[in-house]
Scaffold this motif. Structure first.
Motif, PDB file in Angstrom:
ATOM      1  N   LYS A 130     -43.010 -57.563   6.519  1.00 35.43           N
ATOM      2  CA  LYS A 130     -43.475 -58.859   6.019  1.00 35.43           C
ATOM      3  C   LYS A 130     -42.478 -59.559   5.101  1.00 35.43           C
ATOM      4  O   LYS A 130     -42.291 -60.765   5.168  1.00 35.43           O
ATOM      5  CB  LYS A 130     -44.818 -58.702   5.296  1.00 35.43           C
ATOM      6  CG  LYS A 130     -45.972 -58.418   6.227  1.00 35.43           C
ATOM      7  CD  LYS A 130     -46.242 -59.603   7.150  1.00 35.43           C
ATOM      8  CE  LYS A 130     -47.068 -59.208   8.357  1.00 35.43           C
ATOM      9  NZ  LYS A 130     -46.649 -59.934   9.573  1.00 35.43           N
ATOM     10  N   ARG A 138     -33.617 -61.204  16.723  1.00 30.06           N
ATOM     11  CA  ARG A 138     -34.864 -61.770  16.210  1.00 30.06           C
ATOM     12  C   ARG A 138     -35.177 -61.270  14.802  1.00 30.06           C
ATOM     13  O   ARG A 138     -35.002 -60.104  14.500  1.00 30.06           O
ATOM     14  CB  ARG A 138     -35.986 -61.338  17.157  1.00 30.06           C
ATOM     15  CG  ARG A 138     -37.272 -61.973  16.853  1.00 30.06           C
ATOM     16  CD  ARG A 138     -37.915 -62.344  18.143  1.00 30.06           C
ATOM     17  NE  ARG A 138     -39.335 -62.266  17.987  1.00 30.06           N
ATOM     18  CZ  ARG A 138     -40.153 -61.840  18.910  1.00 30.06           C
ATOM     19  NH1 ARG A 138     -39.688 -61.414  20.069  1.00 30.06           N
ATOM     20  NH2 ARG A 138     -41.434 -61.838  18.705  1.00 30.06           N
ATOM     21  N   LYS A 139     -35.664 -62.161  13.958  1.00 31.55           N
ATOM     22  CA  LYS A 139     -36.068 -61.750  12.602  1.00 31.55           C
ATOM     23  C   LYS A 139     -37.264 -60.806  12.719  1.00 31.55           C
ATOM     24  O   LYS A 139     -38.249 -61.115  13.401  1.00 31.55           O
ATOM     25  CB  LYS A 139     -36.481 -62.976  11.773  1.00 31.55           C
ATOM     26  CG  LYS A 139     -35.299 -63.828  11.337  1.00 31.55           C
ATOM     27  CD  LYS A 139     -34.943 -63.534   9.885  1.00 31.55           C
ATOM     28  CE  LYS A 139     -33.565 -63.975   9.482  1.00 31.55           C
ATOM     29  NZ  LYS A 139     -33.362 -65.410   9.483  1.00 31.55           N
ATOM     30  N   LYS A 192     -39.575 -60.007  10.706  1.00 31.88           N
ATOM     31  CA  LYS A 192     -40.872 -60.388  10.109  1.00 31.88           C
ATOM     32  C   LYS A 192     -41.778 -61.132  11.089  1.00 31.88           C
ATOM     33  O   LYS A 192     -42.966 -61.263  10.859  1.00 31.88           O
ATOM     34  CB  LYS A 192     -40.664 -61.187   8.825  1.00 31.88           C
ATOM     35  CG  LYS A 192     -40.044 -62.538   9.000  1.00 31.88           C
ATOM     36  CD  LYS A 192     -39.934 -63.216   7.636  1.00 31.88           C
ATOM     37  CE  LYS A 192     -39.083 -64.455   7.741  1.00 31.88           C
ATOM     38  NZ  LYS A 192     -38.664 -64.948   6.434  1.00 31.88           N
ATOM     39  N   TYR A 193     -41.195 -61.614  12.195  1.00 33.67           N
ATOM     40  CA  TYR A 193     -42.016 -62.333  13.177  1.00 33.67           C
ATOM     41  C   TYR A 193     -42.645 -61.428  14.226  1.00 33.67           C
ATOM     42  O   TYR A 193     -43.345 -61.912  15.116  1.00 33.67           O
ATOM     43  CB  TYR A 193     -41.193 -63.433  13.850  1.00 33.67           C
ATOM     44  CG  TYR A 193     -40.699 -64.466  12.863  1.00 33.67           C
ATOM     45  CD1 TYR A 193     -41.607 -65.112  12.015  1.00 33.67           C
ATOM     46  CD2 TYR A 193     -39.353 -64.778  12.751  1.00 33.67           C
ATOM     47  CE1 TYR A 193     -41.163 -66.039  11.081  1.00 33.67           C
ATOM     48  CE2 TYR A 193     -38.904 -65.710  11.828  1.00 33.67           C
ATOM     49  CZ  TYR A 193     -39.812 -66.337  10.993  1.00 33.67           C
ATOM     50  OH  TYR A 193     -39.373 -67.250  10.068  1.00 33.67           O
ATOM     51  N   ASN A 196     -45.338 -59.115  15.889  1.00 35.74           N
ATOM     52  CA  ASN A 196     -46.778 -58.967  15.653  1.00 35.74           C
ATOM     53  C   ASN A 196     -47.150 -57.483  15.671  1.00 35.74           C
ATOM     54  O   ASN A 196     -46.300 -56.612  15.896  1.00 35.74           O
ATOM     55  CB  ASN A 196     -47.591 -59.771  16.680  1.00 35.74           C
ATOM     56  CG  ASN A 196     -47.319 -59.315  18.112  1.00 35.74           C
ATOM     57  OD1 ASN A 196     -47.061 -58.134  18.348  1.00 35.74           O
ATOM     58  ND2 ASN A 196     -47.361 -60.243  19.059  1.00 35.74           N
TER      59      ASN A 196
END
Ligand SMILES: [Zn+2]
Length: 269
Positions: A148, A185-186, A188-189, A191
């Motif tokens: 997060k 890709r970051k 935190k994104y 799911n």
């Protein structure tokens, strides 16, 4: 470069020395990543090795009051020889002498290390390590919570030993391919279900590599013990311009944090 499975295999290969008396340690060349503290090492004489274990990519030789912490670095290997066989090789840094055998630590590139400590938990190399990937504490819930606040890419996150230990460059590339997630890709994104995929694939790939390591254990003991490290069947790593095994798109390579990253742009996003 030895990653967690290789270190686990190495640890298993030297397990027969657990319970044996370590007569002395001979330092041929103290210059490793950190210079070996020869004064401390020379004090170790005729002590029993109580047990041998692994944490992250460190091997622990537990003695009565102290623990020896060994890191294989980029090129560190152990080989076992009969005592008195004077087969000496270039880059033999340290020799652990037992009653009838010696355990030799060889490290051409000198990124390995050897420390002695009274308190492993507080040692600077150990105290900030994240969970072991095969332990239950490394699960989707842990990962989902942990990502997060992270501002980094999926690959950087997985390779940071504070988040989870033992995932090096090869395994990070392979885990992300199996999870269908781009290394850029970051994190935190992601799911919740993507976190589950990453955890599941991490455990599967690390386990598979450890099992494969077990089958090459024989080589470890052979006279020319410095056999190359084994590899799992690789889908993307070191396969630039080769076809993706899933979709035939060409595998791409780019440099991310000074390390080569390999991925399939159509399978991973
Ligand atoms: Zn593909």
């Amino acid at each position: 470069m030895p990653e967690l499975p290789e270190v686990e295999t190495t640890k298993n290969a030297i397990l027969p020395f657990s319970g044996k008396t370590l007569k002395r340690i001979i330092v041929n060349n103290p210059s490793l990543r950190w210079p070996i503290d020869e004064k401390l090492i020379n004090k170790i004489k005729d002590v029993k090795i109580l047990s041998i274990s692994r944490r992250a990519k460190y091997i622990f030789l537990h003695l009565e009051e102290i623990t020896i912490i060994i890191h294989l670095g980029m090129t560190g290997t152990f080989r076992i020889q009969k005592l008195g066989s004077n087969q000496v090789r270039k880059h033999d840094h340290v020799v652990f002498e037992f009653k009838d055998k010696i355990l030799v630590f060889n490290d051409p590139r000198r990124f390995g290390s050897l420390h002695v400590t009274k308190s492993i938990e507080n040692h600077f190399l150990i105290k900030n390590l994240g969970p072991e990937p095969l332990e239950d504490v490394f699960n989707a819930e842990y990962l989902y919570k942990k990502i997060k606040k992270a501002g980094v890419s999926t690959k950087s996150f997985l390779m940071n030993q504070k988040n989870v230990v033992g995932i090096g460059n090869i395994y990070a590339c392979e885990i992300l391919f199996s999870s269908g997630i781009s290394p850029k890709r970051k994190i935190k994104y992601l799911n919740r279900s993507q976190c589950e995929e990453v955890v599941k694939n991490t455990k599967r790939i690390i386990k598979e590599a450890i099992t494969k390591g077990g089958t090459t254990l024989k080589d470890f003991y052979s006279a020319d013990g410095n056999k190359g490290y084994f590899k799992i069947e690789l889908n993307v790593y070191d396969r630039e311009n080769e076809e993706c095994k899933a979709c035939k798109t060409k595998i791409l390579r780019f440099v991310q944090n000074q390390r080569s990253t390999f991925y399939c742009k159509s399978c991973q996003n």
